[in-house]
Scaffold this motif. Structure first.
Motif, PDB file in Angstrom:
ATOM      1  N   TRP A   1       0.902  -1.270  -0.030  1.00  0.00           N
ATOM      2  CA  TRP A   1       0.063  -0.202  -0.059  1.00  0.00           C
ATOM      3  C   TRP A   1       0.913   1.267   0.202  1.00  0.00           C
ATOM      4  O   TRP A   1       1.789   1.515   0.615  1.00  0.00           O
ATOM      5  CB  TRP A   1      -0.858   0.075   1.150  1.00  0.00           C
ATOM      6  N   VAL A   2       0.410   2.074  -0.845  1.00  0.00           N
ATOM      7  CA  VAL A   2       1.293   3.512  -0.796  1.00  0.00           C
ATOM      8  C   VAL A   2       0.166   4.659  -0.449  1.00  0.00           C
ATOM      9  O   VAL A   2      -0.517   5.159  -1.459  1.00  0.00           O
ATOM     10  CB  VAL A   2       1.749   3.791  -2.361  1.00  0.00           C
ATOM     11  N   PRO A   3       0.256   5.012   0.681  1.00  0.00           N
ATOM     12  CA  PRO A   3      -0.807   5.967   0.966  1.00  0.00           C
ATOM     13  C   PRO A   3      -0.487   7.596   0.381  1.00  0.00           C
ATOM     14  O   PRO A   3      -1.533   8.224   0.185  1.00  0.00           O
ATOM     15  CB  PRO A   3      -0.504   6.295   2.747  1.00  0.00           C
ATOM     16  N   PHE A   4       1.060   7.910   0.194  1.00  0.00           N
ATOM     17  CA  PHE A   4       1.086   9.318  -0.249  1.00  0.00           C
ATOM     18  C   PHE A   4       2.188   9.164  -1.503  1.00  0.00           C
ATOM     19  O   PHE A   4       2.926   8.192  -1.421  1.00  0.00           O
ATOM     20  CB  PHE A   4       1.856  10.174   0.855  1.00  0.00           C
ATOM     21  N   ASN A   5       2.042  10.040  -2.384  1.00  0.00           N
ATOM     22  CA  ASN A   5       2.961  10.442  -3.462  1.00  0.00           C
ATOM     23  C   ASN A   5       3.552  11.765  -3.600  1.00  0.00           C
ATOM     24  O   ASN A   5       2.661  12.617  -3.597  1.00  0.00           O
ATOM     25  CB  ASN A   5       2.476  10.007  -4.739  1.00  0.00           C
ATOM     26  N   GLU A   6       4.909  11.857  -3.384  1.00  0.00           N
ATOM     27  CA  GLU A   6       5.534  13.265  -3.536  1.00  0.00           C
ATOM     28  C   GLU A   6       4.782  14.478  -2.927  1.00  0.00           C
ATOM     29  O   GLU A   6       4.556  15.373  -3.618  1.00  0.00           O
ATOM     30  CB  GLU A   6       5.517  13.494  -5.136  1.00  0.00           C
TER      31      GLU A   6
ATOM     32  N   ASN B   1       4.459   1.370   1.889  1.00  0.00           N
ATOM     33  CA  ASN B   1       5.300   2.591   1.634  1.00  0.00           C
ATOM     34  C   ASN B   1       4.819   3.820   1.704  1.00  0.00           C
ATOM     35  O   ASN B   1       4.045   4.383   1.082  1.00  0.00           O
ATOM     36  CB  ASN B   1       5.630   2.196   0.175  1.00  0.00           C
ATOM     37  N   SER B   2       5.225   4.382   2.871  1.00  0.00           N
ATOM     38  CA  SER B   2       4.363   5.590   3.597  1.00  0.00           C
ATOM     39  C   SER B   2       4.267   6.691   2.485  1.00  0.00           C
ATOM     40  O   SER B   2       3.250   7.415   2.157  1.00  0.00           O
ATOM     41  CB  SER B   2       4.982   6.002   4.812  1.00  0.00           C
ATOM     42  N   ALA B   3       5.595   6.912   1.835  1.00  0.00           N
ATOM     43  CA  ALA B   3       5.344   8.327   0.762  1.00  0.00           C
ATOM     44  C   ALA B   3       6.479   7.999  -0.398  1.00  0.00           C
ATOM     45  O   ALA B   3       7.659   8.263  -0.124  1.00  0.00           O
ATOM     46  CB  ALA B   3       6.041   9.431   1.726  1.00  0.00           C
ATOM     47  N   SER B   4       5.962   7.638  -1.474  1.00  0.00           N
ATOM     48  CA  SER B   4       6.804   7.403  -2.611  1.00  0.00           C
ATOM     49  C   SER B   4       7.340   8.644  -2.880  1.00  0.00           C
ATOM     50  O   SER B   4       6.600   9.516  -3.413  1.00  0.00           O
ATOM     51  CB  SER B   4       6.192   6.577  -3.594  1.00  0.00           C
ATOM     52  N   GLY B   5       8.738   9.127  -2.703  1.00  0.00           N
ATOM     53  CA  GLY B   5       9.260  10.112  -3.346  1.00  0.00           C
ATOM     54  C   GLY B   5       8.832  11.296  -2.748  1.00  0.00           C
ATOM     55  O   GLY B   5       9.005  12.387  -3.110  1.00  0.00           O
ATOM     56  N   GLY B   6       8.377  11.221  -1.349  1.00  0.00           N
ATOM     57  CA  GLY B   6       7.836  12.211  -0.651  1.00  0.00           C
ATOM     58  C   GLY B   6       8.536  12.756   0.426  1.00  0.00           C
ATOM     59  O   GLY B   6       9.774  12.374   0.617  1.00  0.00           O
ATOM     60  N   ASN B   7       7.922  13.111   1.286  1.00  0.00           N
ATOM     61  CA  ASN B   7       8.426  13.990   2.566  1.00  0.00           C
ATOM     62  C   ASN B   7       8.454  12.827   3.773  1.00  0.00           C
ATOM     63  O   ASN B   7       7.454  12.234   3.820  1.00  0.00           O
ATOM     64  CB  ASN B   7       7.503  15.107   3.215  1.00  0.00           C
ATOM     65  N   PHE B   8       9.729  12.284   4.081  1.00  0.00           N
ATOM     66  CA  PHE B   8       9.809  11.046   4.755  1.00  0.00           C
ATOM     67  C   PHE B   8       9.520  11.571   6.216  1.00  0.00           C
ATOM     68  O   PHE B   8      10.317  12.178   6.714  1.00  0.00           O
ATOM     69  CB  PHE B   8      11.227  10.461   4.680  1.00  0.00           C
ATOM     70  N   ALA B   9       8.646  10.497   6.715  1.00  0.00           N
ATOM     71  CA  ALA B   9       8.527  10.608   8.443  1.00  0.00           C
ATOM     72  C   ALA B   9       8.865   9.503   9.021  1.00  0.00           C
ATOM     73  O   ALA B   9       8.952   9.354  10.272  1.00  0.00           O
ATOM     74  CB  ALA B   9       6.814  10.681   8.572  1.00  0.00           C
TER      75      ALA B   9
ATOM     76  N   ILE C   1       9.163   1.159   4.076  1.00  0.00           N
ATOM     77  CA  ILE C   1      10.215   1.345   2.953  1.00  0.00           C
ATOM     78  C   ILE C   1      10.306   2.719   2.902  1.00  0.00           C
ATOM     79  O   ILE C   1       9.616   3.758   3.118  1.00  0.00           O
ATOM     80  CB  ILE C   1       9.111   0.767   1.515  1.00  0.00           C
ATOM     81  N   LEU C   2      11.605   2.889   2.269  1.00  0.00           N
ATOM     82  CA  LEU C   2      11.983   4.371   1.967  1.00  0.00           C
ATOM     83  C   LEU C   2      12.341   4.532   0.701  1.00  0.00           C
ATOM     84  O   LEU C   2      13.094   3.864   0.019  1.00  0.00           O
ATOM     85  CB  LEU C   2      13.300   4.571   2.771  1.00  0.00           C
ATOM     86  N   ASP C   3      11.480   5.438  -0.120  1.00  0.00           N
ATOM     87  CA  ASP C   3      11.559   5.474  -1.588  1.00  0.00           C
ATOM     88  C   ASP C   3      11.556   6.554  -2.082  1.00  0.00           C
ATOM     89  O   ASP C   3      11.161   7.699  -1.643  1.00  0.00           O
ATOM     90  CB  ASP C   3       9.953   5.098  -1.777  1.00  0.00           C
ATOM     91  N   ILE C   4      12.689   6.772  -2.868  1.00  0.00           N
ATOM     92  CA  ILE C   4      13.082   8.046  -3.788  1.00  0.00           C
ATOM     93  C   ILE C   4      12.681   7.986  -4.914  1.00  0.00           C
ATOM     94  O   ILE C   4      12.492   6.923  -5.645  1.00  0.00           O
ATOM     95  CB  ILE C   4      14.649   8.524  -3.454  1.00  0.00           C
ATOM     96  N   HIS C   5      12.489   9.111  -5.428  1.00  0.00           N
ATOM     97  CA  HIS C   5      12.402   9.341  -6.946  1.00  0.00           C
ATOM     98  C   HIS C   5      13.347  10.109  -7.678  1.00  0.00           C
ATOM     99  O   HIS C   5      14.141  11.248  -6.937  1.00  0.00           O
ATOM    100  CB  HIS C   5      11.017  10.156  -7.140  1.00  0.00           C
ATOM    101  N   ASN C   6      14.113   9.620  -8.641  1.00  0.00           N
ATOM    102  CA  ASN C   6      15.222  10.371  -9.334  1.00  0.00           C
ATOM    103  C   ASN C   6      15.009  10.089 -10.967  1.00  0.00           C
ATOM    104  O   ASN C   6      14.992   9.090 -11.352  1.00  0.00           O
ATOM    105  CB  ASN C   6      16.458   9.550  -8.763  1.00  0.00           C
ATOM    106  N   TYR C   7      15.059  11.254 -11.517  1.00  0.00           N
ATOM    107  CA  TYR C   7      15.095  11.475 -13.042  1.00  0.00           C
ATOM    108  C   TYR C   7      16.223  11.929 -13.553  1.00  0.00           C
ATOM    109  O   TYR C   7      16.710  12.916 -13.163  1.00  0.00           O
ATOM    110  CB  TYR C   7      13.883  12.107 -13.572  1.00  0.00           C
ATOM    111  N   PRO C   8      16.963  11.308 -14.661  1.00  0.00           N
ATOM    112  CA  PRO C   8      16.169  10.048 -15.300  1.00  0.00           C
ATOM    113  C   PRO C   8      16.970   8.908 -14.917  1.00  0.00           C
ATOM    114  O   PRO C   8      16.495   7.815 -15.177  1.00  0.00           O
ATOM    115  CB  PRO C   8      16.654  10.351 -16.859  1.00  0.00           C
ATOM    116  N   ASP C   9      18.050   9.132 -13.957  1.00  0.00           N
ATOM    117  CA  ASP C   9      19.065   7.782 -13.743  1.00  0.00           C
ATOM    118  C   ASP C   9      18.692   7.081 -12.502  1.00  0.00           C
ATOM    119  O   ASP C   9      17.988   7.690 -11.638  1.00  0.00           O
ATOM    120  CB  ASP C   9      20.437   8.429 -13.569  1.00  0.00           C
TER     121      ASP C   9
END
Length: 611
Positions: free
Chosen positions: A450-455, A479-487, A492-500
């Motif tokens: 489950w992913v409650p929040f995104n970015e 996954n509490s916050a995909s690429g978002g503000n981490f509490a 899961i700790l999930d970052i977003h990184n474009y393009p690499d």
């Protein structure tokens, strides 16, 4: 037959043919092959609820309905209608045959005359909606039956008391949808579509159907596998249950019964299972389930369902790095960001075949996971994932965006520092729909996260919402916050990184969280004749031809593979298809061109799973 009767028949046939030809797609945008060949007399005719099947007494109500768009403040149903709309396609879509926008100062009305067999009226008659965006009022024969708020969760209403004598019944529906002018969950919809934000979706966008049930009937079941104990937990929500009623649960492998248990109808049954095959992407084994309510030894109601035995868990590897384990084995999760949008149907695939096509192609490309991005699909989509063997990360559709800072760098902010301050009304809407979505999707084994929040999109009270999600469904990871503000909460700790390809620092976080790359890539390639617009299309990085795209994608996968030994457990590539002006899909928006061959992708991806 005399000449007068022949003439009358010819006129009648001609009128029916003319009416049948009235519908046509609206606008001039590209279309899928399924949209081009749509049978508008029977759109989405399939039984829509695969986890609770009663196929004897139901009717699909998809097809042409009357519609009207009026001022929002008008409470009475229209006396004149604007024309026909093809349900279940949103009013803004081409396949609705309307292609009109709706704003917060307007309401969308529907009307249809349905046929309810008189024999059904001995029990209860239920009117079901797969999804209606957003606030929906239902009237039957002039009586207000009820109101539902929520654009992504199914709902049902008992219309028994409003039915009149005879089979013909009038159904009228009023919808209000403020899209980005309201706080409600809406995902990628926006009133002014541009960039990564898409055309609004208003009104009915999933199947509408009517069903006859007994006075005492099974509303829903909850099925949770426990691989460690070799049991399946089963409970049922039974309407009008009586003292002494019993619940009987039977499990089948093909036609062979493998387990059975009986308990009070309000009890939770722990069904013992032995020698079962565990579900995985490599072997998506499903078992059938029969659930019955007994009264005095006689069956009052029964329904079919299915389940799988699978376990998703978090555990440290031999280096002390937290990993995702499927059935107690490390499986690297790799899949596309799947928006689930269609050029002709918007949120609604033109057909079930089209809905399944995306899942099939994802599997053929060598992915083992899909991140369903801030959208909820019809139940049949999840059934396809269950059957074909695809792990699903399910996002909560975002809403009430803006007003908070996005800091995606873990380690630089304190817990909840940048959470949005939402109104009590906004919070209540979010919480209610998230719970409804989780409950609705609970029985689908393909969903593992489950992913409650995104970015930081509407992100609020991250720690509280994440802990509630974990408690509400401890059988999955969060996954509490995909690429978002981490509490620094959840699994899961999930970052977003474009393009690499990149990953969170395993030295700082690897012993506490599963490390994931929730989005990367976004390699764009517009294909002439298959784009939403002729120019100004967009990708995070754009290429001129398929060869350049393939070479760059190969490099990205190679770089990604080097991160797995360091502690990366999952990655999500943007994205499955082009969507409107975004051309960074592996397929074009109309699904007519696959930019990198499936076999080529599958060969590339094999290195990710063989470490």
């Amino acid at each position: 037959m005399n000449k007068l009767r022949i003439l009358a028949c010819v006129v009648a046939v001609g009128f029916a043919s003319a009416h049948a030809q009235e519908w046509k797609p609206a606008g001039d945008k590209i279309m899928t092959t399924w949209g081009e060949n749509l049978n508008h007399q029977q759109p989405h005719p399939e039984y829509p609820r695969p986890q609770l099947e009663r196929k004897d007494n139901w009717k699909n109500l998809n097809g042409l309905w009357k519609y009207a768009i009026v001022e929002q403040g008008v409470s009475a149903a229209p006396t004149q209608w604007d024309g026909d709309i093809l349900v279940p396609f949103a009013v803004e879509s081409a396949l609705s045959g309307v292609g009109r926008s709706l704003n917060k100062d307007q309401a969308l009305w529907y009307k249809n005359e349905i046929s309810v067999p008189t024999r059904w009226q001995k029990g209860k008659t239920l009117l079901h909606f797969g999804a209606v965006d957003w606030r929906c009022d239902v009237y039957v024969n002039g009586q207000h039956i009820g109101q539902h708020e929520g654009g992504f969760d199914p709902f049902s209403m008992d219309i028994s008391k409003a039915l009149k004598k005879g089979e013909k019944q009038e159904v009228v529906i009023r919808v209000w949808d403020p899209t980005s002018d309201g706080p409600q969950p809406r995902g990628k919809q926006i009133n002014n579509p541009h960039g990564i934000w898409y055309t609004p979706v208003s009104g009915i966008w999933q199947t509408v159907w009517v069903e006859s049930v007994p006075t005492t009937y099974i509303v829903a079941t909850k099925q949770t596998p426990n691989v460690d104990k070799s049991t399946l937990s089963v409970s049922a929500n039974v309407e009008a249950v009586q003292s002494g009623d019993q619940l009987v649960v039977e499990a089948f492998d093909g036609g062979k019964k493998i387990a059975e248990a009986t308990a009070a109808a309000s009890a939770t049954i722990e069904l013992p299972l032995s020698n079962v095959t565990l579900w995985s992407p490599d072997n998506p084994k499903l078992y059938d389930l029969q659930v019955k309510v007994l009264r005095g030894g006689k069956v009052v109601d029964q329904a079919k369902s299915y389940f799988a035995m699978r376990k998703i868990s978090m555990k440290a590897d031999d280096k002390g790095i937290q990993r995702m384990y499927l059935n107690d084995k490390f499986v690297f999760h790799y899949g596309p960001l799947d928006q689930g949008w269609w050029p002709d149907g918007l949120h609604t695939a033109p057909s079930d075949e089209a809905l399944k096509f995306d899942v099939i192609k994802t599997k053929e490309m060598g992915f083992n996971m899909i991140r369903k991005h801030i959208k909820v699909e019809p139940a049949r989509w999840y059934r396809h994932c269950d059957s074909l063997g695809i792990l699903v990360w399910q996002d909560m559709p975002s809403g009430d965006l803006g007003g908070n800072v996005w800091d995606m760098q873990p380690g630089k902010v304190s817990n909840g520092q940048h959470d949005k301050d939402r109104t009590p009304e906004s919070e209540a809407i979010h919480r209610k729909e998230w719970k409804s979505i989780m409950d609705h999707l609970h029985n689908f084994p393909s969903i593992v996260i489950w992913v409650p929040f995104n970015e930081a999109w509407g992100q609020f009270k991250t720690e509280e919402i994440t802990k509630w999600t974990m408690e509400h469904d401890p059988s999955r990871l969060v996954n509490s916050a995909s690429g978002g503000n981490f509490a620094y909460v959840g699994h899961i700790l999930d970052i977003h990184n474009y393009p690499d390809a990149a990953m969170p620092d395993p030295r700082l976080f690897g012993d506490k969280f599963i490390l994931a790359l929730g989005e990367f890539g976004g390699f764009g390639l517009p294909i002439d004749g298959h784009t939403w617009q002729n120019k100004d299309n967009w990708g995070y990085v754009s290429f001129k031809n398929k060869e350049e795209l393939t070479d760059r994608y190969q490099k990205a996968v190679t770089d990604l593979s080097k991160l797995i030994p360091r502690g990366l457990s999952a990655a999500v590539y943007t994205q499955t298809t082009d969507v409107e002006v975004e051309t960074n899909g592996l397929m074009t928006y109309d699904r007519k061109v696959i930019k990198i061959p499936e076999n080529t992708l599958k060969k590339m991806h094999s290195v990710l799973y063989n470490q």
